[in-house]
Design a protein around this motif. Structure first.
Motif, short mmCIF file in Angstrom:
data_model
loop_
_atom_site.label_atom_id
_atom_site.label_comp_id
_atom_site.label_asym_id
_atom_site.label_seq_id
_atom_site.Cartn_x
_atom_site.Cartn_y
_atom_site.Cartn_z
N UNK A 785 0.81 -1.22 0.00
CA UNK A 785 0.00 0.00 0.00
C UNK A 785 0.84 1.27 0.00
N UNK A 786 2.01 1.24 0.60
CA UNK A 786 2.86 2.42 0.60
C UNK A 786 3.31 2.76 -0.82
N UNK A 787 3.63 1.71 -1.61
CA UNK A 787 4.05 1.94 -2.99
C UNK A 787 2.87 2.44 -3.83
N UNK A 788 1.69 1.89 -3.59
CA UNK A 788 0.49 2.34 -4.30
C UNK A 788 0.20 3.80 -3.99
N UNK A 789 0.39 4.16 -2.73
CA UNK A 789 0.14 5.53 -2.31
C UNK A 789 1.14 6.49 -2.94
N UNK A 790 2.38 6.04 -3.05
CA UNK A 790 3.41 6.91 -3.64
C UNK A 790 3.13 7.16 -5.12
N UNK A 791 2.46 6.22 -5.78
CA UNK A 791 2.16 6.36 -7.20
C UNK A 791 0.64 6.40 -7.42
N UNK A 792 -0.03 7.14 -6.56
CA UNK A 792 -1.49 7.13 -6.56
C UNK A 792 -2.10 7.63 -7.87
N UNK A 793 -1.36 8.44 -8.62
CA UNK A 793 -1.92 9.02 -9.85
C UNK A 793 -2.23 7.98 -10.92
N UNK A 864 -2.85 11.81 -1.23
CA UNK A 864 -4.19 11.81 -0.63
C UNK A 864 -4.22 11.12 0.73
N UNK A 865 -3.27 11.48 1.59
CA UNK A 865 -3.18 10.89 2.92
C UNK A 865 -2.99 12.00 3.94
#
Length: 927
Positions: A785-793, A864-865
């Motif tokens: 999830x951290x990687x997904x959040x970093x590339x949320x776009x 978005x966090x």
């Protein structure tokens, strides 16, 4: 097969067939979908991109692969444990053209056709020119002009042995008794003999069977060269480009069961019910048992064979009797399936305070009202006044959406629906004439009072029956009466009491027998005009005229309301669980005006109204060189320019740079399609019936230069920067609305491709091909999830959230299908910015936490966090009966303790923007 847990809506057409969906079934299963929810599959007009223009309900569309392909798809669905829900079109069929055999038979035989009662035709028209004839408004211009130009040629089909007139794609059959005139004018003895036998059809009680035999004989004769030549010579006499030929062809056409006319005549003179104002869609009388059976036979066969597991009914408000139709359909499905279990959903727009009638015996709606509910939750009421003032001051348009909607209703009733309105007025006049106490009421009085009643109708329609107007509908009719009374003078206002009685206040069954039919006819016609009047005025007009904030403008939305408190959303969820626990929940559809994540991003402007106001006024100055002054005013108008800026802010792709020429060109192409539709639907400076080419060209030029001209680099850069500034908060809103859809009472519906970010515009943009291959490659339930959040776009974070939440639903279906919905109290300094609830059944619990109005908490973050310290002391009070211990985070992967009876929001949402937590204290199951 799996129980109903989640659906995915697929739009089938010749570019995406049933066989194209087969290899995707495994992906949908991995995503957590239980049922594919298909657009209409019956044979539609060739080239149809949506399937709602059915021409033959007895077979599966061959362009989609036909019934064989449907069976292949169902076999693959069953292999993965998935079901199929099918969208069906009960209200109308496609007419015109040359493909609908039922319609062509009506044109050929008129009231003698077995299908004459299938379509909602008013054969006894008050217009003497239409007595016994069907108005066919398919000519591109006036009848006389088209005839004189030779654009309605008479033709002979040698294969079928038939004559017909034609007009581009349209076919108008000549009735067989009239063949006598055509064949009798030849010099061939066999044809002249056949002419006498065709003439005899006029006195035949049942001429259709004999006509089939005669046409077969004619087709056989036409194989002879001399016969074909004779027929050709006869047709030359009907060449309407010559004076004698024009008169002959006109006289022949006047003797048909139809009257040809320009498409423009339909608004005023139509004598059959259409779908809204679309000439190519004719209304069906599905309330008649014979029509019901004929139009549903193929569907029932497929259900009986176990190929279809549920139905979605398109435009249920178009039917004469939705209550009776739905109950009849429920009985048939239960009988075919040997018991209940197959859901029925209705496409129904619910107004403010309106609820679906429970006695229809359906499982719910298609979820448009849920889109509205979650949108209201995500708008900040503090921004409303500023945004309304900004819109009104800059555009000159009303800040009150109801004012726009009512103005649009008056326009629609006086233009595209004028004929439908007049039909209701004439019906009410017959009612008035049937009572000596009201016979002096004039048609003019009825028109004026009826118009204001419809203009002030707060819902799409009410549902009259033999007992009158149901108590559930009475408040809406009263509201319309009150509004109409204020708008009318004393003389016309007095008529409203009669309308109240005629339109359901007096039960039909208590009336004298001679009055029942005119009362019922007027009441049904009234109900069938209020719905299209609302749809055309709101969905297809006012939503394109008003832009206080476009995130509050969509199909099924109460656009007059700007925001609603969490308590309202909680109450609606609890009510849905009690009344319609299996209702669909949608946040994106094939009908939406803008994608779910575009709306979520635009909602952020409600929190930054002042910031937005400053920027948009600066953009108006920077764009001065792009505008043109036309004789009819500026181009674009201030309103259209503001709507464009909001559209750019909402739909700007997250990874599109302001200097990416190739990307900007592709984006501009999409926006041009949207812009043309938006301008024409607004009906202010252009329209579909009479496009304003100069205005539209100026607007296209404005858009093109804004996005692609080097001289507009500064303006373009500012708009891109503004979109980027609200994008993180918009993404958080998007994740929040996604999680709500997946966890509140109801069945979540995923629109095709919207598992990635959905920044689509109105159709056709929202029906573009979906890159399912990319989505299949991206799906990884064990992603970091951290990687997904970093590339949320890139949108994978949204897909991952969907897969994780649906996996929990799959493991514990009863928790979400039947579990209690329990609002949770939020306390602390940021309590208003968190929405929380629990689902509970037996010992299983799921807790959901989603931020709302979180812009101040995000600050300038580019993710978005919300940083945990910003939540401060914000806590969620846990239910007293929730066992102490720990809740497992479905997204964070970590556990949070519940021993204190409160949950720290900063701790719960430390690693992921939204929270879904699970525990089973009874048997220690893992989530």
């Amino acid at each position: 097969m799996n129980g109903l847990r989640a659906t995915v809506r697929l739009q089938f057409h010749q570019g995406f067939t049933l066989d194209d969906a087969v290899p995707l079934v495994g992906y949908f299963a991995d995503l957590g979908i239980s049922h594919v929810y298909a657009s209409p599959l019956l044979a539609a007009r060739p080239g149809s991109l949506h399937g709602y223009d059915v021409i033959d309900p007895t077979r599966i569309n061959p362009e989609l692969g036909g019934e064989a392909a449907l069976r292949r798809l169902v076999a693959e669905l069953r292999r993965h444990g998935l079901g199929l829900i099918l969208d069906i079109v009960s209200n109308h069929m496609a007419v015109g053209g040359a493909g609908n055999p039922w319609w062509l038979d009506v044109l050929e035989w008129g009231r003698r056709s077995p299908y004459a009662t299938f379509f909602d035709i008013q054969w006894n028209s008050p217009d003497p020119l239409l007595e016994g004839q069907l108005l066919v408004p398919f000519l591109r211009s006036d009848y006389g002009e088209m005839l004189q130009n030779g654009e309605i040629p008479l033709r002979f089909d040698a294969t079928a042995g038939s004559f017909q007139a034609g007009h581009y794609e349209h076919r108008f059959p000549i009735s067989p008794p009239n063949y006598a005139e055509l064949l009798g004018a030849t010099d061939h003895p066999a044809l002249r003999a056949l002419a006498g036998r065709f003439a005899a059809l006029r006195s035949d009680a049942d001429p259709r069977a004999q006509a089939v035999a005669l046409r077969a004989e004619l087709a056989q004769l036409a194989q002879q060269k001399e016969v074909a030549a004779a027929i050709g010579h006869a047709l030359e006499r009907y060449d309407s480009r010559q004076p004698e030929g024009l008169q002959r062809l006109h006289a022949l056409l006047e003797r048909q069961c139809y009257r040809l006319a320009s498409w423009r005549t339909a608004a005023d003179d139509i004598n059959w019910r259409r779908f809204f104002d679309i000439n190519e869609l004719g209304g069906l009388r599905v309330e008649r048992p014979r029509v019901f059976e004929a139009t549903h036979a193929k569907i029932f066969q497929l259900i009986e064979e176990g190929l279809i597991d549920g139905l979605r009914i398109d435009h249920v408000d178009g039917l004469a009797d939705p209550h009776g139709y739905c109950r009849r359909l429920r009985r048939r499905l239960d009988r075919l399936a040997a018991g209940p279990g197959r859901p029925i959903y209705v496409e129904k727009i619910l107004g403010q305070g309106e609820e679906l009638h429970r006695d229809w015996q359906v499982d719910g709606t298609t979820g448009y009202e849920f889109m509205n509910q979650v949108s209201l939750l995500q708008h900040d009421p503090d921004g409303e006044a500023g945004l309304r003032a900004l819109w009104h001051n800059l555009s000159g348009r009303p800040a009150d959406f109801l004012e726009e909607a009512r103005e649009a209703r008056r326009l629609i009733l006086a233009s595209t629906l004028a004929g439908d309105f007049e039909s209701v007025a004439q019906g009410l006049l017959q009612v008035a004439r049937g009572d000596l106490m009201t016979r002096d009421i004039t048609l003019g009085q009825i028109r004026r009072a009826l118009r204001e009643l419809i203009v002030h109708y707060p819902v799409y329609r009410t549902y009259l029956n033999a007992c009158g107007r149901p108590a559930q509908d009475e408040p809406f009719f009263r509201q319309a009466l009150d509004g109409a009374r204020l708008a009318l003078g004393d003389n016309d206002g007095a008529l409203l009491g009669h309308l109240q009685r005629w339109l359901g206040g007096q039960p039909w069954r208590r009336l004298p027998r001679p009055l029942r039919k005119p009362y019922r006819h007027a009441g049904v016609r009234f109900q069938q005009v209020t719905a299209p009047a609302a749809a055309k005025a709101v969905e297809d007009t006012a939503l394109y005229r008003s832009a206080v904030l476009l995130s509050r403008n969509d199909v099924g939305f109460d656009s007059q309301r700007f925001a609603a408190p969490p308590a309202d959303f909680h109450a609606l969820c609890q009510r849905r669980r009690e009344d319609f626990p299996d209702s669909l929940l949608a946040t994106a559809t094939h009908d939406h005006k803008r994608g779910e994540d575009a709306r979520a991003r635009l909602a952020v402007l409600s929190e930054r109204a002042g910031w937005y106001g400053e920027r948009v006024q600066h953009w108006l100055l920077l764009a001065t060189p792009l505008r043109r002054l036309l004789p009819d005013g500026p181009a674009p108008t201030p309103g259209d320019e503001l709507i464009l800026y909001q559209t750019l802010l909402g739909s700007w792709p997250p990874e599109l740079a302001a200097d990416d020429a190739e990307g900007l060109a592709a984006y501009a192409g999409r926006l041009r399609q949207w812009q043309e539709k938006a301008i024409r639907e607004a009906k202010l400076r252009s329209g579909w019936s009479a496009p304003n080419a100069a205005y539209e060209e100026a607007c296209r030029d404005f858009l093109g230069k804004l996005l692609e001209d080097e001289g507009m680099r500064d303006l373009r850069g500012e708009i891109a920067a503004a979109a980027a500034a609200i994008a993180p908060a918009g993404a958080l809103n998007g994740l929040a609305q996604t999680l709500l859809r997946l966890t509140v009472p109801g069945v979540p519906d995923l629109y095709q491709g919207a598992e990635f970010w959905d920044f689509s515009l109105v159709d056709p943009d929202n029906r573009r091909p979906v890159d399912f291959a990319a989505r299949r490659r991206a799906l990884q339930q064990d992603a970091d999830p951290a990687e997904l959040l970093a590339r949320w776009r890139d949108g994978r974070i949204k897909q991952w959230l969907i897969a994780r939440a649906l996996a929990l639903r799959a493991r514990h279906p009863a928790l979400f299908a039947e579990g209690d919905y329990r609002p949770l109290e939020v306390i602390g300094q940021e309590a208003e910015r968190l929405f929380a609830f629990a689902r509970q059944r037996d010992a299983r619990w799921a807790l959901v936490l989603v931020p709302r109005l979180a812009c101040p908490l995000l600050g300038d973050s580019d993710r978005p966090l919300v940083d945990p310290p910003r939540w401060g002391d914000t806590r969620v009070r846990l239910p007293a009966d929730l066992p102490h211990g720990s809740l497992q985070g479905i997204f964070s992967g970590t556990a949070v303790t519940t021993s204190t009876g409160e949950l720290s929001v900063g701790e719960a949402l430390e690693a992921f923007p939204v929270g879904l937590f699970f525990c089973d204290r009874c048997n220690g199951e893992s989530p």
